[in-house]
Design a protein around this motif. Structure first.
Motif, PDB file in Angstrom:
ATOM      1  N   PRO A  75       9.856 -68.250 -41.646  1.00 33.02           N
ATOM      2  CA  PRO A  75       8.491 -68.779 -41.683  1.00 33.02           C
ATOM      3  C   PRO A  75       8.409 -70.299 -41.856  1.00 33.02           C
ATOM      4  CG  PRO A  75       8.985 -67.569 -43.685  1.00 33.02           C
ATOM      5  CD  PRO A  75      10.153 -67.391 -42.769  1.00 33.02           C
ATOM      6  N   VAL A  76       9.481 -70.924 -42.309  1.00 35.78           N
ATOM      7  CA  VAL A  76       9.456 -72.374 -42.493  1.00 35.78           C
ATOM      8  C   VAL A  76       9.739 -73.096 -41.178  1.00 35.78           C
ATOM      9  CG1 VAL A  76      10.553 -74.313 -43.699  1.00 35.78           C
ATOM     10  CG2 VAL A  76      10.105 -72.178 -44.911  1.00 35.78           C
ATOM     11  N   THR A  77      10.770 -72.653 -40.465  1.00 35.17           N
ATOM     12  CA  THR A  77      11.130 -73.321 -39.215  1.00 35.17           C
ATOM     13  C   THR A  77      10.401 -72.738 -38.000  1.00 35.17           C
ATOM     14  OG1 THR A  77      13.032 -71.858 -38.895  1.00 35.17           O
ATOM     15  CG2 THR A  77      13.408 -73.931 -40.076  1.00 35.17           C
ATOM     16  N   GLN A  78       9.878 -71.518 -38.114  1.00 33.29           N
ATOM     17  CA  GLN A  78       9.173 -70.873 -37.005  1.00 33.29           C
ATOM     18  C   GLN A  78       7.821 -70.313 -37.481  1.00 33.29           C
ATOM     19  OE1 GLN A  78      12.313 -68.022 -36.460  1.00 33.29           O
ATOM     20  NE2 GLN A  78      12.905 -68.959 -34.531  1.00 33.29           N
ATOM     21  N   PRO A  79       6.914 -71.151 -37.942  1.00 31.07           N
ATOM     22  CA  PRO A  79       5.650 -70.642 -38.491  1.00 31.07           C
ATOM     23  C   PRO A  79       4.766 -69.968 -37.440  1.00 31.07           C
ATOM     24  CG  PRO A  79       5.562 -73.014 -38.298  1.00 31.07           C
ATOM     25  CD  PRO A  79       6.977 -72.608 -37.986  1.00 31.07           C
ATOM     26  N   GLU A  80       4.980 -70.277 -36.168  1.00 30.85           N
ATOM     27  CA  GLU A  80       4.153 -69.685 -35.114  1.00 30.85           C
ATOM     28  C   GLU A  80       4.333 -68.175 -35.003  1.00 30.85           C
ATOM     29  OE1 GLU A  80       7.950 -71.306 -33.332  1.00 30.85           O
ATOM     30  OE2 GLU A  80       6.397 -72.116 -34.616  1.00 30.85           O
ATOM     31  N   TYR A  81       5.429 -67.646 -35.484  1.00 27.85           N
ATOM     32  CA  TYR A  81       5.638 -66.200 -35.460  1.00 27.85           C
ATOM     33  C   TYR A  81       4.746 -65.480 -36.479  1.00 27.85           C
ATOM     34  CZ  TYR A  81       9.561 -66.231 -32.259  1.00 27.85           C
ATOM     35  OH  TYR A  81      10.342 -66.353 -31.134  1.00 27.85           O
ATOM     36  N   PHE A  82       4.272 -66.186 -37.488  1.00 27.41           N
ATOM     37  CA  PHE A  82       3.509 -65.558 -38.567  1.00 27.41           C
ATOM     38  C   PHE A  82       2.057 -66.037 -38.658  1.00 27.41           C
ATOM     39  CE2 PHE A  82       7.989 -65.665 -39.653  1.00 27.41           C
ATOM     40  CZ  PHE A  82       8.228 -64.321 -39.833  1.00 27.41           C
ATOM     41  N   GLY A 133      -1.617 -66.155 -38.444  1.00 24.64           N
ATOM     42  CA  GLY A 133      -2.703 -65.209 -38.228  1.00 24.64           C
ATOM     43  C   GLY A 133      -2.302 -63.744 -38.177  1.00 24.64           C
ATOM     44  N   VAL A 134      -1.092 -63.434 -38.578  1.00 28.93           N
ATOM     45  CA  VAL A 134      -0.596 -62.053 -38.464  1.00 28.93           C
ATOM     46  C   VAL A 134      -1.385 -61.095 -39.357  1.00 28.93           C
ATOM     47  CG1 VAL A 134       1.376 -60.563 -38.984  1.00 28.93           C
ATOM     48  CG2 VAL A 134       1.716 -62.619 -37.658  1.00 28.93           C
ATOM     49  N   LEU A 135      -1.693 -61.490 -40.578  1.00 30.70           N
ATOM     50  CA  LEU A 135      -2.372 -60.562 -41.490  1.00 30.70           C
ATOM     51  C   LEU A 135      -3.755 -60.154 -41.002  1.00 30.70           C
ATOM     52  CD1 LEU A 135      -1.466 -61.700 -45.112  1.00 30.70           C
ATOM     53  CD2 LEU A 135      -0.765 -59.651 -43.896  1.00 30.70           C
ATOM     54  N   SER A 136      -4.545 -61.093 -40.566  1.00 32.00           N
ATOM     55  CA  SER A 136      -5.900 -60.744 -40.116  1.00 32.00           C
ATOM     56  C   SER A 136      -5.857 -59.932 -38.834  1.00 32.00           C
ATOM     57  CB  SER A 136      -6.736 -62.006 -39.929  1.00 32.00           C
ATOM     58  OG  SER A 136      -6.126 -62.858 -38.986  1.00 32.00           O
ATOM     59  N   ARG A 146       4.858 -62.486 -44.558  1.00 35.10           N
ATOM     60  CA  ARG A 146       3.648 -61.655 -44.588  1.00 35.10           C
ATOM     61  C   ARG A 146       3.951 -60.170 -44.423  1.00 35.10           C
ATOM     62  NH1 ARG A 146       1.998 -65.464 -47.081  1.00 35.10           N
ATOM     63  NH2 ARG A 146       0.815 -67.127 -46.137  1.00 35.10           N
ATOM     64  N   ARG A 147       5.050 -59.738 -45.030  1.00 33.79           N
ATOM     65  CA  ARG A 147       5.438 -58.330 -44.973  1.00 33.79           C
ATOM     66  C   ARG A 147       4.706 -57.546 -46.057  1.00 33.79           C
ATOM     67  NH1 ARG A 147      11.840 -58.404 -45.124  1.00 33.79           N
ATOM     68  NH2 ARG A 147      11.621 -56.211 -44.587  1.00 33.79           N
ATOM     69  N   LEU A 148       4.295 -56.329 -45.719  1.00 33.32           N
ATOM     70  CA  LEU A 148       3.671 -55.436 -46.686  1.00 33.32           C
ATOM     71  C   LEU A 148       4.768 -54.626 -47.374  1.00 33.32           C
ATOM     72  CD1 LEU A 148       0.634 -54.235 -44.564  1.00 33.32           C
ATOM     73  CD2 LEU A 148       0.706 -56.070 -46.232  1.00 33.32           C
ATOM     74  N   LEU A 149       4.390 -53.887 -48.397  1.00 36.75           N
ATOM     75  CA  LEU A 149       5.369 -53.141 -49.183  1.00 36.75           C
ATOM     76  C   LEU A 149       6.185 -52.186 -48.319  1.00 36.75           C
ATOM     77  CD1 LEU A 149       6.522 -52.514 -51.965  1.00 36.75           C
ATOM     78  CD2 LEU A 149       4.706 -50.826 -52.262  1.00 36.75           C
ATOM     79  N   HIS A 150       5.530 -51.442 -47.446  1.00 34.05           N
ATOM     80  CA  HIS A 150       6.264 -50.480 -46.627  1.00 34.05           C
ATOM     81  C   HIS A 150       7.150 -51.182 -45.595  1.00 34.05           C
ATOM     82  CE1 HIS A 150       2.377 -51.141 -44.720  1.00 34.05           C
ATOM     83  NE2 HIS A 150       2.969 -50.923 -43.567  1.00 34.05           N
ATOM     84  N   ASP A 151       6.835 -52.411 -45.224  1.00 32.21           N
ATOM     85  CA  ASP A 151       7.713 -53.181 -44.345  1.00 32.21           C
ATOM     86  C   ASP A 151       9.037 -53.484 -45.048  1.00 32.21           C
ATOM     87  OD1 ASP A 151       5.786 -53.272 -42.324  1.00 32.21           O
ATOM     88  OD2 ASP A 151       4.916 -55.126 -43.108  1.00 32.21           O
ATOM     89  N   PHE A 152       8.944 -53.824 -46.329  1.00 41.07           N
ATOM     90  CA  PHE A 152      10.162 -54.053 -47.105  1.00 41.07           C
ATOM     91  C   PHE A 152      10.982 -52.775 -47.219  1.00 41.07           C
ATOM     92  CE2 PHE A 152       7.860 -57.781 -48.771  1.00 41.07           C
ATOM     93  CZ  PHE A 152       8.858 -58.734 -48.660  1.00 41.07           C
TER      94      PHE A 152
END
Length: 179
Positions: free
Chosen positions: A24-31, A33-36, A152-158
């Motif tokens: 997420p630091v070097t590639q923020p475009e992957y994350f 607006g993901v949550l909304s 921006r991972r949710l619990l079940h993603d972990f």
């Protein structure tokens, strides 16, 4: 009999040696607006999953009227039908080449393993089960986890080792707009 050794990378190599594919630091475009967009994708998928079950319930109701209430004995089938349909939907759509449910495709999202591999059917089914179990047990905390991690991972993603990211088309669009 030949055995694979750890040196050739097949057997005995821990998955802990693999780095995270998306930073997420070097590639923020992957994350971005993901949550909304994940929330909207969930709503789309919920409609897709619930609509056939509602139609089945209506059919059983009408069938019960026609058969003088004998058809209503099929109502207990709705629960297992819902579970099977929901797991099958997630397994088939997440196991597709797009690695995304129909709602996720509409929102330009895709699911990957934490090390970047595409999702597969069994992982999609397990992800669905982990989602429903974690939502039943830890309802608000499942969503709060995403606010405190960069991916921006949710619990079940972990729990199942997945990460939801923007698809390559959206990432390319975000990169173009950044310059």
């Amino acid at each position: 009999m030949s055995y694979s050794s750890p040196e050739n990378g097949r057997i005995g190599q821990s998955t802990q040696d693999r780095p995270h594919a998306y930073d997420p630091v070097t590639q923020p475009e992957y994350f971005e607006g993901v949550l909304s967009r994940r929330l909207v994708a969930f709503c789309i998928d919920a409609v897709i999953i619930i609509a056939p079950i509602v139609l089945l319930a209506l059919f059983i109701f009408v069938f019960g009227i026609v058969t003088l209430s004998l058809g209503w004995m099929l109502f207990p089938v709705l629960g297992p039908a819902f579970v099977i349909w929901a797991i099958w939907y997630n397994a088939v759509t997440l196991g597709s080449p797009a690695s995304a449910t129909l709602g996720m495709r509409a929102m330009d999202l895709e699911m990957r393993t934490w090390y970047g591999a595409p999702c597969y059917s069994l992982l999609g089914a397990v992800h669905a089960v982990a989602f429903w179990v974690s939502m039943s047990v830890f309802t608000p905390f499942v969503l709060l986890v995403a606010l405190f991690n960069g991916r921006r991972r949710l619990l079940h993603d972990f729990l199942v080792g997945t990460v939801l990211v923007n698809n390559e088309a959206r990432v390319a669009s975000l990169r173009r707009s950044a310059f």
